[in-house]
Design a protein around this motif. Structure first.
Motif, mmCIF file in Angstrom:
data_model
loop_
_atom_site.group_PDB
_atom_site.id
_atom_site.type_symbol
_atom_site.label_atom_id
_atom_site.label_comp_id
_atom_site.label_asym_id
_atom_site.label_seq_id
_atom_site.Cartn_x
_atom_site.Cartn_y
_atom_site.Cartn_z
ATOM 1 N N ASP A 40 0.553 -1.212 -0.162
ATOM 2 C CA ASP A 40 0.176 -0.064 -0.149
ATOM 3 C C ASP A 40 0.690 1.246 0.067
ATOM 4 O O ASP A 40 0.547 2.369 -0.533
ATOM 5 C CB ASP A 40 -0.894 -0.075 1.256
ATOM 6 N N ASP A 41 2.101 1.292 0.712
ATOM 7 C CA ASP A 41 2.960 2.489 0.545
ATOM 8 C C ASP A 41 4.052 2.682 -0.506
ATOM 9 O O ASP A 41 4.892 3.310 -0.605
ATOM 10 C CB ASP A 41 3.547 2.456 1.948
ATOM 11 N N ALA A 42 3.658 1.688 -1.431
ATOM 12 C CA ALA A 42 4.727 1.630 -2.696
ATOM 13 C C ALA A 42 4.401 2.564 -3.614
ATOM 14 O O ALA A 42 5.531 2.938 -4.084
ATOM 15 C CB ALA A 42 4.953 0.455 -3.140
ATOM 16 N N LEU A 43 3.392 3.211 -3.899
ATOM 17 C CA LEU A 43 2.984 4.242 -4.999
ATOM 18 C C LEU A 43 3.924 5.407 -4.843
ATOM 19 O O LEU A 43 4.241 5.865 -5.905
ATOM 20 C CB LEU A 43 1.481 4.511 -4.729
ATOM 21 N N GLU A 44 4.034 6.108 -3.642
ATOM 22 C CA GLU A 44 4.632 7.146 -3.782
ATOM 23 C C GLU A 44 6.176 7.059 -4.337
ATOM 24 O O GLU A 44 6.707 7.903 -4.938
ATOM 25 C CB GLU A 44 4.730 7.745 -2.374
ATOM 26 N N ASP A 45 6.830 5.971 -3.956
ATOM 27 C CA ASP A 45 8.231 5.530 -4.180
ATOM 28 C C ASP A 45 8.302 5.349 -5.719
ATOM 29 O O ASP A 45 9.182 5.961 -6.586
ATOM 30 C CB ASP A 45 8.752 4.541 -3.561
ATOM 31 N N VAL A 46 7.244 4.599 -6.092
ATOM 32 C CA VAL A 46 7.163 4.448 -7.762
ATOM 33 C C VAL A 46 7.075 5.497 -8.492
ATOM 34 O O VAL A 46 7.711 5.813 -9.303
ATOM 35 C CB VAL A 46 5.971 3.448 -8.032
ATOM 36 N N ILE A 47 6.248 6.387 -7.986
ATOM 37 C CA ILE A 47 6.018 7.853 -8.627
ATOM 38 C C ILE A 47 7.197 8.719 -8.625
ATOM 39 O O ILE A 47 7.551 9.306 -9.746
ATOM 40 C CB ILE A 47 4.552 8.618 -8.040
ATOM 41 N N ALA A 48 7.751 8.621 -7.399
ATOM 42 C CA ALA A 48 9.080 9.500 -7.495
ATOM 43 C C ALA A 48 10.229 8.898 -8.290
ATOM 44 O O ALA A 48 10.775 9.636 -8.945
ATOM 45 C CB ALA A 48 9.774 9.594 -6.091
ATOM 46 N N GLY A 49 10.304 7.604 -8.404
ATOM 47 C CA GLY A 49 11.182 6.996 -9.359
ATOM 48 C C GLY A 49 10.857 7.232 -10.807
ATOM 49 O O GLY A 49 11.695 7.732 -11.757
ATOM 50 N N LEU B 56 9.233 9.711 -11.889
ATOM 51 C CA LEU B 56 9.646 11.150 -12.305
ATOM 52 C C LEU B 56 11.090 11.452 -12.430
ATOM 53 O O LEU B 56 11.560 12.144 -13.240
ATOM 54 C CB LEU B 56 9.038 12.052 -11.004
ATOM 55 N N ARG B 57 11.795 10.742 -11.625
ATOM 56 C CA ARG B 57 13.182 10.820 -11.808
ATOM 57 C C ARG B 57 13.717 10.543 -13.124
ATOM 58 O O ARG B 57 14.473 10.879 -13.991
ATOM 59 C CB ARG B 57 14.183 10.268 -10.711
ATOM 60 N N GLY B 58 13.116 9.272 -13.660
ATOM 61 C CA GLY B 58 13.491 8.762 -14.857
ATOM 62 C C GLY B 58 13.080 9.648 -16.184
ATOM 63 O O GLY B 58 13.783 9.798 -16.845
ATOM 64 N N LEU B 59 11.809 10.199 -15.819
ATOM 65 C CA LEU B 59 11.321 11.239 -16.745
ATOM 66 C C LEU B 59 12.297 12.555 -17.093
ATOM 67 O O LEU B 59 12.315 12.910 -18.015
ATOM 68 C CB LEU B 59 9.773 11.438 -16.693
ATOM 69 N N GLY B 60 12.766 12.754 -15.710
ATOM 70 C CA GLY B 60 13.833 13.940 -15.888
ATOM 71 C C GLY B 60 14.871 13.636 -16.622
ATOM 72 O O GLY B 60 15.278 14.661 -17.515
ATOM 73 N N SER B 61 15.363 12.678 -16.406
ATOM 74 C CA SER B 61 16.686 12.490 -17.071
ATOM 75 C C SER B 61 16.351 12.252 -18.662
ATOM 76 O O SER B 61 17.329 12.797 -19.299
ATOM 77 C CB SER B 61 17.150 11.037 -16.286
ATOM 78 N N GLN B 62 15.304 11.689 -18.901
ATOM 79 C CA GLN B 62 14.992 11.419 -20.315
ATOM 80 C C GLN B 62 14.644 12.928 -21.035
ATOM 81 O O GLN B 62 15.067 13.207 -22.169
ATOM 82 C CB GLN B 62 13.627 10.617 -20.599
ATOM 83 N N LEU B 63 13.946 14.040 -20.229
ATOM 84 C CA LEU B 63 13.829 15.085 -20.729
ATOM 85 C C LEU B 63 15.185 15.963 -20.840
ATOM 86 O O LEU B 63 15.306 16.558 -21.993
ATOM 87 C CB LEU B 63 12.799 15.930 -19.841
ATOM 88 N N ALA B 64 15.979 15.754 -20.034
ATOM 89 C CA ALA B 64 17.317 16.460 -19.951
ATOM 90 C C ALA B 64 18.044 16.160 -21.098
ATOM 91 O O ALA B 64 18.717 16.937 -21.873
ATOM 92 C CB ALA B 64 17.950 16.201 -18.719
ATOM 93 N N SER B 65 17.987 14.805 -21.443
ATOM 94 C CA SER B 65 18.749 14.169 -22.488
ATOM 95 C C SER B 65 18.184 14.635 -24.082
ATOM 96 O O SER B 65 18.977 15.212 -24.804
ATOM 97 C CB SER B 65 18.690 12.646 -22.733
ATOM 98 N N LEU B 66 16.704 14.867 -23.989
ATOM 99 C CA LEU B 66 16.046 15.448 -25.299
ATOM 100 C C LEU B 66 16.495 16.796 -25.324
ATOM 101 O O LEU B 66 17.018 17.388 -26.674
ATOM 102 C CB LEU B 66 14.735 15.175 -25.258
#
Length: 311
Positions: free
Chosen positions: A71-80, A82-92
């Motif tokens: 039940d408490d995993a959703l917040e960590d999954v969302i944060a992870g 977002l970090r991945g998307l941030g890296s992809q956006l920086a790369s683009l």
């Protein structure tokens, strides 16, 4: 109880989708019919809708399993995610600026720029810059001071770079990656023997002097006498176990002139170009503070001030 087809119809998905999630344990059936067919209850519809929502956000199946199991995993999954998307956006963004750099230049420039940009990963890594400074620093310098120097000397690539910043970082990367560093073609000014000075005292004092000089640079004061220069000279004097005297200042001026390193000067020039904001004054680099202090020292004792190596 619903059949697999009925559940798929209620959820608006295909039977193949329901079967895929069922076979991977994401959507266990509630029971089985007399003929051995899967049967699902209303709770399966809620679970299937949650799975679809998570997959719509492009979460991998493994992360979906974490959310369903805890039940408490959703917040960590969302944060992870977002970090991945941030890296992809920086790369683009970096790729976009690099392509603009290559587009808006002459054919002669394009060959050289393509070589420079092609040697830099996207998003760019500062590992080569950090290695350069670790080789430059004195041996056995305390970890806290190494970290302090790296924080001040290794610029972080901007998240949304301009083509000029991409070029500055590519040139900076090429500078510190030059295979001639440390060979007979290029020998940096040697550090004094360890028994002649205390590096910890010197670097602690220089950190304070650079902070004071940065304030002078922001205020656009010309190099000259003052608290920043006194702190700068004191750092060298205390590290050698001596006092700040006119004779020592004269000796230090000559030593600073002899130890001037063109590679370090070029490094700070490119760093200033990389970190320059789109508008407004740039934040002084540690290199700019050092050159200001060297100029202040030479000005005070009556020697010609050097030409600044950085903006």
């Amino acid at each position: 109880m619903w059949s697999i087809g009925e559940l798929a119809e209620h959820a608006g998905v295909t039977v193949k989708t329901v079967r895929f999630y069922s076979e991977r344990g994401l959507l266990p059936e509630t029971t089985r019919s007399a003929g051995g067919h899967r049967r699902y209850g209303p709770e399966s519809l809620d679970r299937l809708r949650l799975i679809r929502s998570l997959r719509t956000l492009d979460l991998p199946v493994s992360e979906v399993v974490r959310v369903l199991d805890r039940d408490d995993a959703l917040e960590d999954v969302i944060a992870g995610q977002l970090r991945g998307l941030g890296s992809q956006l920086a790369s683009l963004r970096w790729q976009e600026a690099a392509l603009q750099l290559l587009r808006d230049c002459t054919a002669e420039e394009r060959v050289d720029r393509l070589r420079l940009v092609g040697a830099v990963a996207t998003p760019p890594s500062t590992a080569a810059l950090a290695r350069f400074w670790r080789r430059t620093l004195p041996a056995r310098l305390p970890a806290r001071l190494v970290s302090m120097v790296l924080d001040a000397a290794v610029p972080q690539p901007p998240a949304d770079p301009t083509p000029a910043q991409v070029l500055a970082f590519a040139r900076l990367h090429a500078l510190v990656s030059d295979t001639r560093l440390g060979t007979d073609d290029y020998r940096p000014a040697p550090l004094p023997p360890a028994e002649e000075y205390r590096p910890t005292v010197l670097y602690d004092g220089l950190s304070e002097a650079y902070a004071l000089a940065s304030a002078d640079l922001r205020a656009r004061r010309p190099p000259g006498a003052g608290e920043a220069l006194d702190c700068f000279v004191s750092a060298y004097a205390r590290s050698r176990g001596t006092r700040d005297t006119p004779a020592f200042r004269n000796h230090l001026t000559g030593q600073v002139a002899r130890s001037a390193d063109p590679v370090i000067g070029r490094y700070w020039q490119l760093t200033a170009e990389l970190t320059a904001p789109p508008s407004g004054p740039a934040e002084p680099t540690a290199g700019a503070a050092h050159f200001w202090l060297c100029a202040a020292l030479k000005t005070q004792i009556g020697r010609p001030a050097p030409v600044p190596l950085t903006p």
